[in-house]
Write an enzyme that holds these catalytic residues in place. Structure first.
Site, short mmCIF file in Angstrom:
data_model
loop_
_atom_site.label_atom_id
_atom_site.label_comp_id
_atom_site.label_asym_id
_atom_site.label_seq_id
_atom_site.Cartn_x
_atom_site.Cartn_y
_atom_site.Cartn_z
N HIS A 14 -34.94 -33.32 -31.73
CA HIS A 14 -34.55 -33.90 -33.01
C HIS A 14 -34.38 -35.40 -32.87
O HIS A 14 -34.16 -35.91 -31.78
CB HIS A 14 -33.26 -33.26 -33.54
CG HIS A 14 -32.09 -33.44 -32.62
ND1 HIS A 14 -31.90 -32.66 -31.51
CD2 HIS A 14 -31.05 -34.32 -32.64
CE1 HIS A 14 -30.79 -33.03 -30.88
NE2 HIS A 14 -30.27 -34.04 -31.55
N CYS A 72 -22.63 -36.50 -30.58
CA CYS A 72 -23.82 -36.72 -29.76
C CYS A 72 -24.54 -37.95 -30.30
O CYS A 72 -24.19 -38.45 -31.36
CB CYS A 72 -24.73 -35.50 -29.76
SG CYS A 72 -25.51 -35.14 -31.35
#
Length: 704
Positions: free
Chosen positions: A65, A216
């Site tokens: 991603h 993250c």
């Protein structure tokens, strides 16, 4: 979520044998639908994200991603591999591959949906159904969560019923799109206090409580998967877990009351935890975000063991007594203070490094070292003057960043990363037009406000990808530059010059009164906003290659006053130890070093425990020291260092006398004031090794 994944974005027979090939195959489907404008550019962004940390997860899942300027709208593609593809997971290859593409300026709603999918991937029923589904349309419906019949049909081959196989958590009817709306607390106590499957307590006792933060680099997938994993593990362990996912769509702060009631903290993150100081003083486990996904149960067990041993983390500097009074509301004044403190906190290291280097240059080479030629033109390895010139010139370069960093991070505090570019540009223009620190403050506030205004404008989906990397920096920098150059730069420069001339003209009683005022401010909140205002005022005066005499006197007075509170508390615990608890006496030992190093926060544990006695006493001593320092004409070119920069101080002996006088006054007042109070019940026990002390007294002083 219906527009994020369609049947054309599903490949149930993914033939790729590497993660790069898998990403390319799924990305090509996005390109064919116009969701990605530049295949190679997008794949480069995916590879860059993969290089930060592998995206394979235990359980056969791969989630490549990224956020990319080549994505026109948030998109999800799904592929299923019969042989498995290595995405770096510890337990082997992944057979379920999700390629998540988010525009660089994706809106919060879409990112929230993507985060909900990330949470759902921690549900084994959901992933089992994806492995069993035989039709791309049913797979897309299952992922979207908008077709319960298709989802149920997909699960039937594995033996599950339609009700049990709904795409929410086991036994629930939640869909992917609503998974992220779950309560932050994973477990609650039932009315009778008995244990049950939701992780409640036994025997009517309060369950162990944990607060956690997950984050993250992209804030889309791992952030929310770690949150889900921790909540599930907490439920199984009979522990309350409240998670604050700090994702790309922003984050909702945990209630301060929830944090205060927590027994321990877990940080599972790969980017810095925002506002980390909120969690200080509790047992803490600090790991990467993948550990939060793969080892959630172990982390909970580890932090419970730390709590049982009494281990706590100091975190950042604890809040000062004055700062705590503002927690109830977030008015404009509070926000403004936080924005300004954001800029100051990032600026201070440049002040310390640059100022000390300049001071060392003067100490080694004399006060004419600022006239030395560039070391690029002349540098003799064996000559002390060359080394002095080198130190001085490095320090001047470091000082050159002060105003841009101040402005850039004020804007950052207001508008996050989009505020950095116009903030730095505005700060640099402030230097160019000689507007100094006042110009930097104005530029930072203007830049943040401009970016916040631009972000409120509704933008077509096709342009969202270029907003953060092109449109916002371009427009905001142009507006800020125009205002600084043409409108407000010159008036601010005149005001800055007027203030400088006033400072240089101070003498006699005016200078002494200013020293006393600065001393009061330095000791009022011990490292808090008022303290930082006085310190920033002082450093602004010496943040030039050749500061005036008055500016150096102000810097000396500020540092001397800031040393008084911790040194006085250390002396008081030595001469009248029976007035203090055992913990305070131990803190007093550390306060000697902290005070000598000019770290005012060393007195915070004492002020937190007894503010009505400690703070007024500290202010009295600080005011005396500041006034005496100005009266003695002590000067200082270094912005920090405490007694370790005494050789760089003008009139050092009288300077030390001023500090000693303030320390003695504060010590005497504290001893007298504490001696007049009635001992609290249990005070004797509290002063012993096994006694208990207020939580505020247990916080260790930390240099800010």
């Amino acid at each position: 979520m219906s527009d994020m994944i369609t049947v054309d974005l599903v490949d149930l027979d993914l033939s790729a044998d590497t993660k790069e090939a898998a990403a390319r195959a799924l990305a090509e489907r996005m390109v064919s639908l116009g969701r990605v404008t530049d295949l190679e550019g997008f794949l480069a962004d995916v590879a860059a994200r993969e290089a930060q940390m592998p995206t394979g997860l235990d359980g056969g899942i791969g989630i490549p991603h990224c956020r990319s300027a080549h994505v026109t709208e948030p998109t999800l593609a799904f592929g299923r591999s019969a042989d498995g593809i290595d995405f770096g997971a510890a337990d082997g290859p992944a057979d379920l591959i999700f390629l998540i593409a988010a525009p660089a300026g994706a809106d919060d709603a879409h990112l929230t949906i993507l985060s909900s999918l990330a949470r759902q991937l921690m549900n084994s029923e959901f992933t089992d159904a994806l492995r069993a589904v035989g039709d791309p349309a049913a797979a897309a419906a299952l992922i979207r969560g908008d077709d319960p019949e298709a989802a149920a049909g997909a699960r039937q081959p594995s033996g599950g019923s339609a009700a049990a196989a709904a795409p929410g958590r086991a036994g629930s009817e939640d869909t992917v799109a609503s998974a992220g709306a779950a309560s932050p607390a994973a477990a609650t106590v039932t009315g009778d206090g008995t244990a049950d499957g939701d992780g409640t307590a036994d025997g009517g006792q309060r369950p162990f409580r944990i607060v956690a933060v997950t984050s993250c680099p992209t804030g889309i997938a791992h952030t929310y998967m770690a949150a889900e994993s921790l909540e599930n593990a907490g439920r199984e362990a009979g522990v309350e877990v409240a998670v604050e996912p700090q994702g790309s769509a922003g984050f909702t702060r945990l209630d301060p009351a929830v944090i205060a009631a927590a027994d321990a903290v877990i940080f599972a993150h790969d980017v810095p935890v925002r506002e980390k100081e909120r969690f200080a003083g509790k047992p803490t486990v600090d790991v990467g975000v993948k550990a939060g996904i793969n080892r959630a149960a172990e982390l909970i067990a580890e932090v419970r063991e730390k709590a049982a041993r009494g281990e706590v983390s100091s975190g950042s500097a604890p809040a000062t007594p004055v700062e705590r009074t503002g927690e109830s509301g977030e008015g404009y004044g509070t926000k403004l203070r936080k924005w300004l403190m954001s800029g100051v906190s990032y600026m201070v290291p440049f002040v310390a490094a640059g100022g000390l280097l300049i001071a060392l240059g003067f100490a080694i080479g004399g006060y004419k070292i600022d006239k030395a030629p560039s070391v690029m033109e002349h540098f003799a390895w064996t000559q002390a003057d060359s080394w002095a010139a080198l130190l001085f010139q490095i320090g001047v370069v470091a000082f050159g960043f002060l105003v841009p960093v101040l402005a850039g991070y004020i804007a950052y505090g207001m508008a996050d990363r989009p505020g950095l570019v116009p903030g730095f540009v505005g700060g640099s223009i402030a230097l160019t037009v000689n507007a100094g620190f006042l110009g930097g403050l104005a530029a930072g506030l203007i830049a943040g406000g401009v970016v916040m205004a631009i972000q409120k404008v509704r933008i077509p989906a096709a342009l969202r990808g270029i907003m953060p990397v092109v449109v916002i920096p371009l427009i905001s920098s142009a507006i800020v530059g125009f205002l600084m150059f043409v409108v407000i730069g010159k008036p601010i420069a005149e005001a800055q010059k007027g203030m400088t001339d006033w400072l240089n003209g101070l003498s006699g009683s005016n200078a002494i009164l200013l020293g006393a005022l600065l001393g009061l401010m330095m000791c009022f909140d011990l490292g808090g906003p008022v303290n930082k205002v006085a310190y920033t005022f002082a450093t602004a005066g010496i943040a030039v290659s050749s500061p005036g005499d008055s500016a150096m006197k102000i810097m000396a007075a500020v540092m001397a006053a800031g040393m008084v509170p911790p040194l006085a508390m250390a002396l008081a615990t030595t001469v009248r130890g029976k007035l203090f608890t055992h913990t305070e006496r131990e803190n007093g030992k550390a306060a000697w070093v902290l005070g000598a190093s000019f770290i005012s926060e060393g007195a915070i544990p004492f002020a937190a425990a007894d503010p009505l006695r400690v703070i007024p006493a500290s202010m009295a001593g600080g005011a005396l020291t500041g006034a005496l320092s100005m009266a003695f004409g002590a000067t200082l070119r270094a912005p920090h260092g405490g007694i370790f920069v005494v050789p760089l101080i003008g009139n050092p002996l009288l300077y030390l006398v001023a500090i000693a006088a303030g320390v003695c006054v504060t010590t005497a007042l504290v001893v007298v004031l504490k001696g007049t109070r009635k001992p609290a019940p249990g005070a004797t026990a509290a002063s012993g090794e096994g006694g208990t002390v207020p939580a505020a007294e247990q916080k260790q002083p930390v240099a800010a």
